[in-house]
Design a protein around this motif. Structure first.
Motif, mmCIF file in Angstrom:
data_model
loop_
_atom_site.group_PDB
_atom_site.id
_atom_site.type_symbol
_atom_site.label_atom_id
_atom_site.label_comp_id
_atom_site.label_asym_id
_atom_site.label_seq_id
_atom_site.Cartn_x
_atom_site.Cartn_y
_atom_site.Cartn_z
ATOM 1 N N GLY A 175 -55.370 13.299 25.618
ATOM 2 C CA GLY A 175 -54.002 13.198 26.088
ATOM 3 C C GLY A 175 -53.519 14.372 26.904
ATOM 4 N N ASN A 176 -54.454 15.216 27.356
ATOM 5 C CA ASN A 176 -54.094 16.386 28.161
ATOM 6 C C ASN A 176 -55.147 16.530 29.251
ATOM 7 O OD1 ASN A 176 -53.739 18.975 29.245
ATOM 8 N ND2 ASN A 176 -52.968 19.806 27.309
ATOM 9 N N ASP A 177 -54.758 16.362 30.512
ATOM 10 C CA ASP A 177 -55.721 16.389 31.617
ATOM 11 C C ASP A 177 -56.459 17.707 31.741
ATOM 12 O OD1 ASP A 177 -55.182 13.800 32.286
ATOM 13 O OD2 ASP A 177 -53.825 14.278 33.944
ATOM 14 N N ALA A 178 -55.906 18.770 31.183
ATOM 15 C CA ALA A 178 -56.561 20.078 31.281
ATOM 16 C C ALA A 178 -57.786 20.177 30.384
ATOM 17 C CB ALA A 178 -55.580 21.186 30.921
ATOM 18 N N LEU A 179 -57.952 19.226 29.471
ATOM 19 C CA LEU A 179 -59.023 19.307 28.480
ATOM 20 C C LEU A 179 -60.218 18.448 28.881
ATOM 21 C CD1 LEU A 179 -56.893 19.132 25.213
ATOM 22 C CD2 LEU A 179 -57.700 21.163 26.438
ATOM 23 N N CYS A 180 -61.356 19.082 28.993
ATOM 24 C CA CYS A 180 -62.631 18.385 29.192
ATOM 25 C C CYS A 180 -63.276 18.284 27.817
ATOM 26 C CB CYS A 180 -63.519 19.168 30.158
ATOM 27 S SG CYS A 180 -65.158 18.446 30.418
ATOM 28 N N ALA A 181 -63.208 17.105 27.202
ATOM 29 C CA ALA A 181 -63.642 16.949 25.809
ATOM 30 C C ALA A 181 -64.645 15.818 25.685
ATOM 31 C CB ALA A 181 -62.438 16.686 24.912
ATOM 32 N N TYR A 182 -65.649 16.045 24.844
ATOM 33 C CA TYR A 182 -66.667 15.017 24.627
ATOM 34 C C TYR A 182 -67.430 15.318 23.342
ATOM 35 C CZ TYR A 182 -69.191 18.718 27.159
ATOM 36 O OH TYR A 182 -69.675 19.927 27.585
ATOM 37 N N SER A 183 -68.074 14.282 22.822
ATOM 38 C CA SER A 183 -68.961 14.464 21.670
ATOM 39 C C SER A 183 -70.393 14.333 22.135
ATOM 40 C CB SER A 183 -68.661 13.418 20.584
ATOM 41 O OG SER A 183 -68.963 12.114 21.058
ATOM 42 N N LEU A 184 -71.305 14.907 21.361
ATOM 43 C CA LEU A 184 -72.741 14.848 21.639
ATOM 44 C C LEU A 184 -73.455 14.497 20.342
ATOM 45 C CD1 LEU A 184 -72.669 18.107 23.689
ATOM 46 C CD2 LEU A 184 -73.562 15.986 24.650
ATOM 47 N N GLU A 185 -74.165 13.377 20.345
ATOM 48 C CA GLU A 185 -74.826 12.925 19.117
ATOM 49 C C GLU A 185 -76.335 12.907 19.307
ATOM 50 O OE1 GLU A 185 -74.514 9.423 15.712
ATOM 51 O OE2 GLU A 185 -73.311 9.299 17.544
ATOM 52 N N TYR A 186 -77.020 13.546 18.360
ATOM 53 C CA TYR A 186 -78.484 13.657 18.427
ATOM 54 C C TYR A 186 -79.053 13.543 17.022
ATOM 55 C CZ TYR A 186 -83.087 15.910 18.952
ATOM 56 O OH TYR A 186 -84.429 16.202 18.912
ATOM 57 N N GLU A 187 -79.905 12.554 16.841
ATOM 58 C CA GLU A 187 -80.575 12.322 15.562
ATOM 59 C C GLU A 187 -79.596 12.327 14.387
ATOM 60 O OE1 GLU A 187 -83.948 14.933 15.167
ATOM 61 O OE2 GLU A 187 -85.124 13.769 16.608
ATOM 62 N N GLY A 188 -78.493 11.613 14.554
ATOM 63 C CA GLY A 188 -77.522 11.443 13.475
ATOM 64 C C GLY A 188 -76.545 12.573 13.296
ATOM 65 N N SER A 189 -76.684 13.633 14.095
ATOM 66 C CA SER A 189 -75.773 14.769 14.004
ATOM 67 C C SER A 189 -74.847 14.760 15.219
ATOM 68 C CB SER A 189 -76.562 16.078 13.959
ATOM 69 O OG SER A 189 -75.706 17.196 13.947
ATOM 70 N N ILE B 199 -75.599 29.657 21.844
ATOM 71 C CA ILE B 199 -74.963 28.494 21.212
ATOM 72 C C ILE B 199 -75.774 27.233 21.500
ATOM 73 C CG2 ILE B 199 -72.925 26.994 21.315
ATOM 74 C CD1 ILE B 199 -71.254 29.565 21.760
ATOM 75 N N LYS B 200 -76.239 27.087 22.735
ATOM 76 C CA LYS B 200 -77.073 25.928 23.084
ATOM 77 C C LYS B 200 -78.351 25.904 22.266
ATOM 78 C CE LYS B 200 -78.048 24.468 27.218
ATOM 79 N NZ LYS B 200 -78.390 24.479 28.653
ATOM 80 N N ASN B 201 -78.988 27.060 22.166
ATOM 81 C CA ASN B 201 -80.267 27.126 21.445
ATOM 82 C C ASN B 201 -80.115 26.843 19.959
ATOM 83 O OD1 ASN B 201 -81.671 27.734 23.781
ATOM 84 N ND2 ASN B 201 -81.573 29.943 23.478
ATOM 85 N N GLU B 202 -78.947 27.121 19.426
ATOM 86 C CA GLU B 202 -78.713 26.907 17.996
ATOM 87 C C GLU B 202 -78.186 25.513 17.685
ATOM 88 O OE1 GLU B 202 -76.159 30.075 16.777
ATOM 89 O OE2 GLU B 202 -77.704 31.629 17.009
ATOM 90 N N ASN B 203 -77.840 24.757 18.715
ATOM 91 C CA ASN B 203 -77.257 23.426 18.522
ATOM 92 C C ASN B 203 -77.957 22.418 19.438
ATOM 93 O OD1 ASN B 203 -74.657 23.965 16.742
ATOM 94 N ND2 ASN B 203 -74.731 25.589 18.292
ATOM 95 N N PRO B 204 -79.042 21.817 18.978
ATOM 96 C CA PRO B 204 -79.823 20.921 19.845
ATOM 97 C C PRO B 204 -79.050 19.710 20.342
ATOM 98 C CG PRO B 204 -80.586 20.812 17.559
ATOM 99 C CD PRO B 204 -79.651 21.979 17.648
ATOM 100 N N GLU B 205 -77.929 19.398 19.706
ATOM 101 C CA GLU B 205 -77.127 18.258 20.168
ATOM 102 C C GLU B 205 -76.639 18.464 21.603
ATOM 103 O OE1 GLU B 205 -75.933 18.931 15.759
ATOM 104 O OE2 GLU B 205 -76.411 20.158 17.519
ATOM 105 N N ILE B 206 -76.408 19.720 21.994
ATOM 106 C CA ILE B 206 -75.816 19.980 23.305
ATOM 107 C C ILE B 206 -76.742 19.525 24.424
ATOM 108 C CG2 ILE B 206 -74.961 21.760 24.885
ATOM 109 C CD1 ILE B 206 -74.066 23.361 22.425
ATOM 110 N N GLN B 207 -78.000 19.903 24.363
ATOM 111 C CA GLN B 207 -78.930 19.513 25.417
ATOM 112 C C GLN B 207 -79.396 18.076 25.282
ATOM 113 O OE1 GLN B 207 -81.920 22.846 25.287
ATOM 114 N NE2 GLN B 207 -81.564 22.844 27.486
#
Length: 530
Positions: A460-474, A442-450
């Motif tokens: 709104g839920n402490d159990a959730l570790c959530a974030y966005s990753l933006e790379y070159e407009g994606s 999944i990492k190799n197929e989605n360069p935004e992650i690295q």
């Protein structure tokens, strides 16, 4: 249709399919990699002497990356960190006697060159451990220096002694000698009355890194291995170059970084600064690419704390704040998250051997921006704790077939073991190994992650570790559910309403479902949305 034309069409369809898979992997030639740390002695034994060797790594390269984009059989590794490979009197080899050779236990320079070549064919870059704080007490430099200490200065332009006196032997100034007993100093023995700095151990005399001749030696060593084909270095114990003096450590690191990149601008360097987040961030002033993110790792680190507490909200904020901090210091900084290494107890042990915990912990650090570092065997749940030898035990290639499995390091006494090795876990779709393979794919197929800029998201839920990753407009979104319960989310806002479930990682057979804006996540699962 003519037979020849049919064969040609089939060939072209196969070729295009292969190209499509290769494009899907999003190969980008930069310094972002999935690194795999190898203790050569315990990895794979190619010749039956019980000691792992460089040829053994060559034999097992297909396990790490087979370069066949049409299959998902390999781990997906594209970077290898080799723990010390230079000659040394110890099993761990962190006390070097020759910076320009391969330890005979591990093979020859020709074996190393073959490993470099075969790895390059697969797109794997190799970095090597470089120990610059100290040498072995058996290094010819140190032995020569100690011999000369007994010979009084002759006061002549040309030394009149058959053996160089301490005035004329340059190696005396390669180390920190004193006729005063100081903290961290050890007696030379004979001649009496002399002491040398050796902060780690009396068999590891510290180098005098202020000496321009020592720095030139270090520059030559670095260039030698670059010419051999290494892609960079893992620098050992960077906080101990000048113990307690961050500014001087940073200055030395800048010197080394600048010199190495003058020979090859693509050289990648990662430093071991075992400290708190603020101190580690200071080291990025050196220009060095990466420093290991120690606050995330080990049994007391933030990743394991999040898994145990089932609270991921604070972790996502921590990741965002840390990336911002190091990028402000060095815009090219690459974080280096990991969960354990050769100096720590095995994660399989401190996570209690619980498969679901091991999987969600792996998902957390593998889905973070930067270069994740996987300690060999972590992907199959290898165990080991206590003395250092127990943390560096043999990789279990198979529970049934002992071919290539090494002897344990001398003095290891850890008795715990796992039931399934690589061979068994490759046949089990629910294994930890298969989870690692999927996460890395999944990492190799989605360069935004690295490579992406991370922004924490409060759902709104402490159990959730959530974030966005933006790379070159994606932009890509990651949500980890650390709870042991199913979670349902309504993605109703304008930003989230058009998202689709791109990939998922689950710790059991349950599925993540996104339907009409409703995201259903089973316990301890990860959703990748785009």
């Amino acid at each position: 249709m003519k037979k020849g034309l049919l064969v040609f069409i089939i060939f072209m369809m196969s070729f295009m399919a292969g190209c499509g898979n290769q494009e899907k992997v999003n190969i980008i030639e930069d310094n972002y990699r999935n690194y795999y740390e190898i203790f050569v002695r315990s990895f794979y034994d190619s010749d039956g002497d019980g000691i792992g060797d460089l040829k053994g790594i060559v034999e097992k390269l297909d396990y790490l990356k087979d370069n066949d984009f049409k299959t998902k059989n390999d781990l997906g590794i594209d970077g290898i960190w080799l723990m010390p490979i230079m000659p040394s009197p110890t099993y761990h080899k962190y006390d070097v006697t020759d910076y320009y050779s391969i330890d005979p236990q591990y093979g020859t320079m020709e074996d190393f060159e073959q490993l470099i070549a075969k790895s390059k064919e697969r797109g794997i870059k190799i970095i090597i451990d470089l120990v610059l704080n100290h040498t072995s007490a058996k290094h010819p430099w140190f032995l020569s220096a100690v011999k000369s200490l007994a010979i009084e200065p002759c006061g002549q332009d040309v030394c009149v002694h058959a053996e160089l006196c301490r005035e004329h032997n340059k190696y005396v100034n390669y180390y920190n000698f004193s006729q005063e007993k100081k903290s961290g100093y050890h007696s030379v023995g004979m001649p009496t009355g002399w002491y040398y700095e050796g902060v780690f151990w009396d068999q590891m005399p510290d180098l005098n890194l202020d000496n321009p001749e020592v720095r030139k030696e270090i520059e030559n060593i670095g260039k030698f291995w670059i010419d051999k084909g290494v892609a960079g270095y893992r620098l050992d114990a960077v906080t101990s170059f000048y113990t307690g003096n961050i500014s001087k450590n940073v200055e030395f690191l800048k010197f080394f970084n600048d010199k190495m990149k003058s020979y090859d601008s693509d050289i990648y360097i990662v430093g071991e600064a075992w400290s708190d987040a603020n101190s580690i961030a200071e080291y990025y002033k050196s220009g060095v690419d990466s420093f290991f993110n120690f606050p995330l790792a080990d049994t007391t680190g933030k990743i394991v704390a999040a898994v145990r507490s089932k609270n991921g909200a604070q972790l996502s904020k921590t990741v965002e704040e840390y990336q911002k901090k190091i990028k402000e210091i060095n815009p090219k900084a690459i974080d280096a998250p990991f969960i354990s290494n050769h100096d720590m107890g095995r994660s399989g042990g401190f996570l209690g051997g619980d498969l679901a915990s091991e999987k969600i912990a792996a998902a957390l650090y593998l889905m973070m921006p930067g270069n994740s570092f996987i300690y060999y065997g972590e992907e199959i749940g290898t165990l080991g704790s206590g003395k250092d030898e127990n943390k560096r035990l043999p990789l279990l290639w198979s529970a049934a077939d002992k071919t290539g499995i090494t002897y344990a390091p001398p003095n290891a006494d850890y008795k715990g073991t796992i039931e399934a090795g690589v061979m068994e876990q490759e046949k089990d779709e629910n294994s930890l190994l298969q989870f690692y393979k999927k996460a890395i794919r999944i990492k190799n197929e989605n360069p935004e992650i690295q490579r992406g800029v991370v922004t924490s998201i409060d759902l709104g839920n402490d159990a959730l570790c959530a974030y966005s990753l933006e790379y070159e407009g994606s932009k890509l979104y990651i949500v980890h559910n650390l709870s042991v319960d199913q979670v349902e989310l309504k993605l109703s806002s304008e930003e989230y309403s058009k998202l689709k479930l791109k990939e998922s990682l689950t710790t059991d057979d349950e599925k993540i479902i996104l339907k009409k804006g409703n995201l259903t996540m089973p316990a301890r699962s990860t959703a990748i949305l785009k």
